[in-house]
Design a protein around this motif. Structure first.
Motif, mmCIF file in Angstrom:
data_model
loop_
_atom_site.group_PDB
_atom_site.id
_atom_site.type_symbol
_atom_site.label_atom_id
_atom_site.label_comp_id
_atom_site.label_asym_id
_atom_site.label_seq_id
_atom_site.Cartn_x
_atom_site.Cartn_y
_atom_site.Cartn_z
ATOM 1 N N GLY A 102 55.644 55.818 9.826
ATOM 2 C CA GLY A 102 54.805 55.260 8.830
ATOM 3 C C GLY A 102 55.489 54.842 7.701
ATOM 4 N N ALA A 103 56.812 54.591 7.690
ATOM 5 C CA ALA A 103 57.592 54.084 6.586
ATOM 6 C C ALA A 103 57.070 52.733 5.753
ATOM 7 N N SER A 104 56.780 51.803 6.782
ATOM 8 C CA SER A 104 56.283 50.686 5.999
ATOM 9 C C SER A 104 54.947 50.911 5.652
ATOM 10 N N TYR A 123 53.137 63.037 6.681
ATOM 11 C CA TYR A 123 53.144 62.379 7.949
ATOM 12 C C TYR A 123 53.982 61.164 7.702
ATOM 13 N N ARG A 124 53.990 60.575 6.616
ATOM 14 C CA ARG A 124 54.747 59.087 6.188
ATOM 15 C C ARG A 124 56.356 59.524 6.618
ATOM 16 N N ALA A 125 56.632 60.611 5.761
ATOM 17 C CA ALA A 125 58.110 60.744 5.726
ATOM 18 C C ALA A 125 58.849 61.645 6.778
ATOM 19 N N THR A 177 66.626 57.032 4.897
ATOM 20 C CA THR A 177 65.370 57.295 5.380
ATOM 21 C C THR A 177 64.371 57.936 4.305
ATOM 22 N N LEU A 178 63.081 57.501 4.613
ATOM 23 C CA LEU A 178 62.258 58.176 3.627
ATOM 24 C C LEU A 178 62.149 59.623 3.691
ATOM 25 N N ALA A 179 62.344 60.224 4.770
ATOM 26 C CA ALA A 179 62.505 61.460 4.844
ATOM 27 C C ALA A 179 63.625 61.950 4.073
ATOM 28 N N PHE A 227 55.737 60.174 -5.614
ATOM 29 C CA PHE A 227 55.752 59.552 -4.039
ATOM 30 C C PHE A 227 55.829 57.870 -4.322
ATOM 31 N N CYS A 228 54.949 57.560 -5.531
ATOM 32 C CA CYS A 228 55.049 56.182 -5.795
ATOM 33 C C CYS A 228 56.504 55.743 -6.276
#
Length: 735
Positions: free
Chosen positions: A211-213, A124-126, A426-428, A167-168
């Motif tokens: 939701g990257a932040s 969801y975030r990525a 990007t986080l993706a 993830f962390c």
């Protein structure tokens, strides 16, 4: 104005997909319902299985009763080959819910639920809500996740902690301000690009990550990483460090984020890691010394169970290894039905590679070498195989890595100074890289090591997320991109054909057994072929016979209906471009099959578990047919009837049982005298208190030769037998 209109039209499929994706609350509710149906409802049956399931449960039982949270014991013998966290959780569950099947498997079921929710949150975030929902669905409806959580093994907890640590890692090495800036960066598309390129740009990752932040600072994620890593080590041992640091080092080098290494809090983080992970290892080493050949915990746990196990030289050799072709191909089964969309994943990877090449032009001379490089990889792999004396799949993978690194360095040499080998912003993009590296490392590592089918479980979530990303992106470009449409349809066609084939097989089994009466003890109908000498976790499936379907009519009929209707319905819905409904139909098919599989699993209980023997002994004692002052003896290894040990809750003696898990712990000076020889049994048989002798199927001939007719059969099931040395105290009482 025209460009804006075109972009709006291109983005329409994605907007439509987003609008029909379940809202976050509905998605989480759906995933919770699936978990309750598939995993929670299965916690009450069948009873504990012999071998690992009941053996590990007995170790947790000892912890719960003794309060000793350092030294694992099975049947009173030190059991030093396992990390403690799963047994701590099992002991806590026992204290809360009692000593039963529900309490044993509850921590694992919760682990599956948390793994699905965490996969949902990461995706969801990525990526986007559709990918997140598909990730949760696939995690709960994948064959491997279902199958390898039926018994007490730590793989699902290891997967959860490693995924959390990775993830962390991603959230801690990039400063928070940088992450926020990236998340807010608008999509940039060259107006001169073709429509197809614009579709790809929108669908494959240049959109800002949702939701990257985050409200958490990078320091919180860094310490979370070290905490999760410590818990992973306490769950499975040092292999967790190999997987995490192997992935982390490769990722930091390729992405260039090693420059932000301070964000990982290496000094205070390592201290936190040691505070969590070190105390148990130190105490276990101090409390367990003086075993075989003077060795203690440190040698047995670190050298024997880690180094020698990897090299295939562990002592004792009570394990096996899958052939290479099975090891790799069976992952299509463990990840079924979602593995059928791997063609879509490969297609998306190819598109991503093309995008990378377009944004990072190759040197002029490199284009000339591109076409011969695949052949060079094969040749170099063969050379490395002869030089390293390891399987060819490993050398081929190593050669591929070498050529990729070489090509990346050549590109970097033509780029501005300080440019990363692989540009991930990007986080993706960062998630895609780290998940790909992690899954590859786990698979290659266990292709070299001794292995069981479930050892690669930690790679499942990474592969599932990548498959979910590929599937959701292919749905976004379904109307305009022929290749996306083709590969999705290939997956559905394959699933439909397999479904029909499975249904025909099941119908044939039902038809051939239609005149046979229902037999509660399916063990009497199996072939006992002993594939792999039963040292592989799935060896028992090869014992199925046609007549065994007489005991499996209900689950076979349920699975037949699922495979006849579900795949065809999913294909039809996909052709109508009802993408969400189609994917959900695949998940429903898998869910129905898992319900049928669990019913079948319960029908196998007489063969897989020996609880009925413990029930028989307790019934005879309660009815005073035998005295409660008796000695229970196993003929052979304790794992053959370990569920009896658990359900009776008392120490069992073993004839020629100083083997496998009992071997090393049995050499300590304070080990209880539970080991007997066949001559010892002969000497005490009929003398003193009553003897109850449990005999597995493959030892019955040896017992017949030893005791002859000087034994009385009390109970028999699936070829296993319970003998006593004298008549019942009240002979008209029967169990």
């Amino acid at each position: 104005m025209l460009a804006d209109t075109v972009l709006e039209k291109i983005a329409e499929p994605k907007a439509s997909l987003e609008s029909c994706t379940p809202r976050r609350s509905a998605a989480l509710l759906t995933l919770t319902g699936l978990w309750l149906i598939i995993f929670f409802a299965a916690l009450f049956s069948p009873p504990l299985l012999d071998d690992a399931d009941a053996t590990h449960s007995d170790a947790a039982r000892h912890m719960a009763l003794s309060g000793d949270l350092v030294t694992l014991r099975v049947d009173g013998i030190r059991y030093l080959e396992k990390a403690p966290l799963p047994y701590w959780l099992g002991a806590l569950s026992f204290r809360l819910f009692g000593f039963n099947t529900f309490a044993v498997h509850l921590p694992q079921a919760i682990g599956v639920f948390l793994l699905a929710l965490f996969g949902y949150q990461w995706a969801y975030r990525a990526f986007n809500p559709r990918t997140a929902f598909y990730t949760g669905l696939a995690t709960l409806t994948t064959v491997g996740v279902f199958l390898f959580t039926r018994y007490y093994i730590p793989e699902v907890l290891l997967s959860l902690f490693l995924a959390l640590a990775l993830f962390c890692l991603l959230r801690s090495v990039v400063p928070q301000t940088s992450q926020t800036a990236i998340a807010q960066r608008p999509t940039r598309i060259d107006p001169g690009s073709s429509n197809a390129e614009k579709i790809v740009a929108i669908a494959t990752g240049t959109q800002p990550s949702r939701g990257a932040s985050s409200s958490f600072s990078p320091a919180v994620y860094a310490y979370g990483m070290w905490t999760a890593l410590a818990l992973a080590v306490l769950t499975k041992g040092l292999v967790a460090l190999v997987f995490f640091f192997g992935t982390a080092i490769a990722y930091l080098i390729l992405s260039g984020e090693y420059k932000n290494w301070r964000g990982l809090k290496p000094f205070t983080g390592i201290l936190l890691y040691l505070v969590i992970a070190a105390p148990w290892h130190i105490l276990a080493g101090l409390r367990n010394t003086g075993g075989m050949n003077g060795h203690g915990f440190f040698w047995f746990y670190f050298i024997n169970e880690h180094v020698l196990r990897f090299l295939g030289r562990r002592y004792p050799k009570d394990y096996n290894k899958l052939p290479g072709y099975l090891f790799w191909s069976l992952h299509l089964v463990w990840l079924f039905p979602w593995s059928l969309f791997c063609g879509t994943l490969c297609r998306q990877a190819y598109v991503a590679f093309q995008r990378y090449r377009a944004s990072n032009p190759a040197p002029v001379d490199e284009a000339k070498t591109f076409y011969w490089q695949p052949y060079a990889v094969v040749v170099v792999g063969l050379v490395l195989q002869n030089a390293l004396k390891v399987p060819y799949i490993f050398t081929l993978f190593l050669a591929l890595i070498l050529f990729l690194l070489h090509g990346l360095r050549r590109r970097q040499s033509h780029s501005p100074s300080g440019t990363a080998l692989i540009s991930v912003e990007t986080l993706a993009q960062r998630s895609t890289l780290v998940l790909s590296l992690f899954a590859s490392l786990v698979l290659v590592f266990f292709s070299l090591s001794t292995n069981q089918e479930y050892y690669t479980f930690p790679a499942y979530l990474a592969i599932i997320i990548l498959l979910a990303v590929a599937l959701s992106r292919a749905e976004q470009t379904y109307a305009a991109d022929r290749s996306s449409r083709l590969w999705i349809m290939v997956g559905h066609a394959t699933l439909t054909v397999l479904g029909i084939a499975i249904a025909i097989t099941l119908v044939y089994g039902l038809w051939t057994s239609r005149h046979l009466p229902f037999v509660p003890d399916i063990g009497d109908l199996l072939a006992h072929r002993g594939v792999g000498d039963y040292t592989l976790s799935m060896s028992g499936i090869f014992d199925l016979t046609g007549p065994s379907f007489a005991a499996l009519r209900l689950p076979a009929a349920l699975a037949t209906i699922a495979f006849l209707i579900g795949p065809s319905a999913a294909w039809l819905l996909r052709s109508q471009r009802r993408h969400l409904a189609s994917t959900v139909a695949v998940a429903v098919t898998a869910t129905t099959f898992f319900i049928a599989a669990h019913i079948a699993f319960a029908r196998f209980a007489p063969m897989l578990s020996s609880k009925s023997f413990a029930d028989t002994i307790q019934h005879l004692e309660a009815s005073h047919a035998i005295s409660s002052e008796n000695r229970v003896i196993f003929y052979g290894d304790q794992s053959y009837g370990s569920s009896i040990t658990f359900y009776l809750g008392r120490q069992i003696e073993l004839v020629d049982g100083r083997t496998s898990s009992m071997l090393f712990g049995g050499t300590f000076p304070d080990a209880p005298p539970i080991f007997l020889t066949p001559q010892d049994v002969l000497n005490i048989w009929g003398q003193g208190e009553r003897k109850l002798l449990f005999v597995p199927l493959d030892q019955r001939g040896a017992v017949d030769r030893l005791l002859g007719n000087h034994k009385i059969l009390l109970f028999e099931s699936s070829g296993k037998a319970l003998y006593t040395d004298r008549p019942l105290e009240n002979s008209d009482r029967t169990p």
